[in-house]
Motif scaffolding. Structure first.
Motif, PDB file in Angstrom:
ATOM      1  N   GLY A 263       0.819  -1.224   0.000  1.00 60.14           N
ATOM      2  CA  GLY A 263       0.000   0.000   0.000  1.00 60.14           C
ATOM      3  C   GLY A 263       0.843   1.260   0.000  1.00 60.14           C
ATOM      4  O   GLY A 263       0.642   2.169  -0.824  1.00 60.14           O
ATOM      5  N   ILE A 264       1.838   1.289   0.878  1.00 60.92           N
ATOM      6  CA  ILE A 264       2.690   2.483   0.975  1.00 60.92           C
ATOM      7  C   ILE A 264       3.618   2.570  -0.239  1.00 60.92           C
ATOM      8  O   ILE A 264       3.915   3.661  -0.731  1.00 60.92           O
ATOM      9  CB  ILE A 264       3.429   2.502   2.334  1.00 60.92           C
ATOM     10  CG1 ILE A 264       2.389   2.800   3.433  1.00 60.92           C
ATOM     11  CG2 ILE A 264       4.557   3.524   2.374  1.00 60.92           C
ATOM     12  CD1 ILE A 264       2.860   2.660   4.860  1.00 60.92           C
ATOM     13  N   GLY A 265       4.025   1.409  -0.778  1.00 58.73           N
ATOM     14  CA  GLY A 265       4.813   1.387  -2.013  1.00 58.73           C
ATOM     15  C   GLY A 265       4.021   1.958  -3.192  1.00 58.73           C
ATOM     16  O   GLY A 265       4.552   2.734  -3.991  1.00 58.73           O
TER      17      GLY A 265
ATOM     18  N   VAL B 265      -4.257   5.491  -2.196  1.00 65.59           N
ATOM     19  CA  VAL B 265      -4.438   4.116  -1.708  1.00 65.59           C
ATOM     20  C   VAL B 265      -5.265   4.111  -0.426  1.00 65.59           C
ATOM     21  O   VAL B 265      -5.004   4.883   0.494  1.00 65.59           O
ATOM     22  CB  VAL B 265      -3.065   3.445  -1.430  1.00 65.59           C
ATOM     23  CG1 VAL B 265      -3.249   2.025  -0.902  1.00 65.59           C
ATOM     24  CG2 VAL B 265      -2.202   3.434  -2.696  1.00 65.59           C
ATOM     25  N   LEU B 266      -6.250   3.200  -0.387  1.00 61.54           N
ATOM     26  CA  LEU B 266      -7.009   2.940   0.845  1.00 61.54           C
ATOM     27  C   LEU B 266      -6.697   1.523   1.300  1.00 61.54           C
ATOM     28  O   LEU B 266      -6.827   0.568   0.525  1.00 61.54           O
ATOM     29  CB  LEU B 266      -8.516   3.074   0.591  1.00 61.54           C
ATOM     30  CG  LEU B 266      -9.429   2.679   1.775  1.00 61.54           C
ATOM     31  CD1 LEU B 266      -9.257   3.629   2.962  1.00 61.54           C
ATOM     32  CD2 LEU B 266     -10.902   2.636   1.346  1.00 61.54           C
ATOM     33  N   LEU B 267      -6.259   1.377   2.549  1.00 62.71           N
ATOM     34  CA  LEU B 267      -6.053   0.060   3.155  1.00 62.71           C
ATOM     35  C   LEU B 267      -7.266  -0.247   4.027  1.00 62.71           C
ATOM     36  O   LEU B 267      -7.699   0.609   4.805  1.00 62.71           O
ATOM     37  CB  LEU B 267      -4.783   0.058   4.012  1.00 62.71           C
ATOM     38  CG  LEU B 267      -3.461   0.240   3.258  1.00 62.71           C
ATOM     39  CD1 LEU B 267      -2.313   0.503   4.221  1.00 62.71           C
ATOM     40  CD2 LEU B 267      -3.150  -0.981   2.411  1.00 62.71           C
TER      41      LEU B 267
ATOM     42  N   GLU C  52       2.558   8.219   5.936  1.00 63.62           N
ATOM     43  CA  GLU C  52       3.255   7.794   4.710  1.00 63.62           C
ATOM     44  C   GLU C  52       2.348   7.807   3.472  1.00 63.62           C
ATOM     45  O   GLU C  52       2.663   7.182   2.456  1.00 63.62           O
ATOM     46  CB  GLU C  52       3.896   6.428   4.921  1.00 63.62           C
ATOM     47  CG  GLU C  52       5.092   6.484   5.855  1.00 63.62           C
ATOM     48  CD  GLU C  52       5.732   5.132   6.051  1.00 63.62           C
ATOM     49  OE1 GLU C  52       6.364   4.626   5.113  1.00 63.62           O
ATOM     50  OE2 GLU C  52       5.586   4.559   7.150  1.00 63.62           O
ATOM     51  N   GLY C  53       1.222   8.522   3.586  1.00 62.24           N
ATOM     52  CA  GLY C  53       0.444   8.803   2.375  1.00 62.24           C
ATOM     53  C   GLY C  53      -0.665   7.829   2.021  1.00 62.24           C
ATOM     54  O   GLY C  53      -1.193   7.871   0.908  1.00 62.24           O
TER      55      GLY C  53
END
Length: 274
Positions: free
Chosen positions: A24-26, A34-36, A85-86
């Motif tokens: 996700g962070i990548g 990105v939504l986790l 981290e976005g």
């Protein structure tokens, strides 16, 4: 166009949550929104992103799913947390255990999660769902929602039996609920390259499943640093950016992006030819 990916394996300890965080962070680092989504009652993903008491959060995935079941309104960004981290996070906690039970008697029980994800996914390029280690109703909901599945498999044991069960479940969901569901691939995790055993498992997996499934080229190495990240609430990129695990997750993220681009092109060509 948004892509929903479910990370699933009914066996615990396969590096599923670590993969969800670092993939996700990548993806976010490559400029994607990105939504986790933490669909595990243990709340490991939520915990790994620094929310160390998931059970005390006022709104979680269980809250939103309850509202969906009861047909109560909710705001599309309700309960979503923002990580430094976005990435965004829809947290999970112990309340999902009760949801798992109540889904049994719910109308359209396999598609409750899909109804929620459909209401938010247009804001994101990728939605990643981290499943609980079971093939229960929450995992079925996650598979019913997804465009594709990534299966993390620990390189410590021969995964054939568990894999067969999971693949049968995915095939059943595809037939009965979600015909567009595909398998992006199998990711080997916790690979100890010092042992022949890990190499043997990699070989057996590629031999037995390589013609039916993509086995990702990237293998995630066994790394103490990677294991330590979850206690820090950070990704491997922030915790140990030059380490072997960070490099591996970076390469894996590129593979996932490549699949997404190829699928997007195919879809575009299909639309043009209609």
């Amino acid at each position: 166009m948004s892509k929903v990916i479910t990370l699933a394996n009914q066996k615990g300890g396969t590096g599923k949550t670590t993969t969800a965080v670092n993939l996700g962070i990548g993806l976010a680092a490559q400029g994607n929104k990105v939504l986790l989504v933490d669909a595990d009652a243990q709340g490991n993903l939520t915990d790994s992103l620094g929310y160390q008491e998931p059970d005390n959060l006022p709104v979680s995935l269980a809250t939103i799913m309850t509202k969906t079941i009861m047909e109560e309104p909710y705001e599309s960004d309700e309960g979503i947390l923002h990580h430094a981290e976005g990435v965004d996070l829809m947290p999970g906690n112990i309340e999902l255990s009760a949801i798992e039970v109540s889904l049994v008697n719910t109308m359209s029980r396999e598609t409750v999660l899909r109804s929620y994800i459909n209401s938010v996914k247009d804001k994101y390029d990728y939605v990643l769902i981290d499943c609980m280690p079971s093939l229960g109703m929450m995992t079925i909901n996650a598979l019913a929602t997804a465009d594709s599945v990534i299966i993390p498999v620990q390189a410590h044991y021969l995964p054939a039996k568990g894999m067969t069960q999971l693949l049968q479940t995915i095939a059943r969901v595809r037939r009965q609920i979600n015909p567009r569901l595909t398998i992006d691939g199998v990711l080997l995790t916790m690979v100890d390259n010092r042992t022949n055993f890990a190499k043997d498992i990699s070989f057996v997996l590629r031999r037995d499943y390589g013609d039916k499934l993509r086995i990702f080229q990237t293998e995630i190495p066994l790394s103490i640093r990677a294991a330590e990240t979850s206690a820090q609430g950070k990704s491997i990129y922030a915790f140990d950016p030059h380490g072997i695990a960070a490099r591996a997750y970076e390469a894996f993220t590129k593979e996932v992006l490549d699949i997404g681009e190829k699928q997007h092109k195919r879809q575009h060509q299909t639309n043009l030819s209609r």
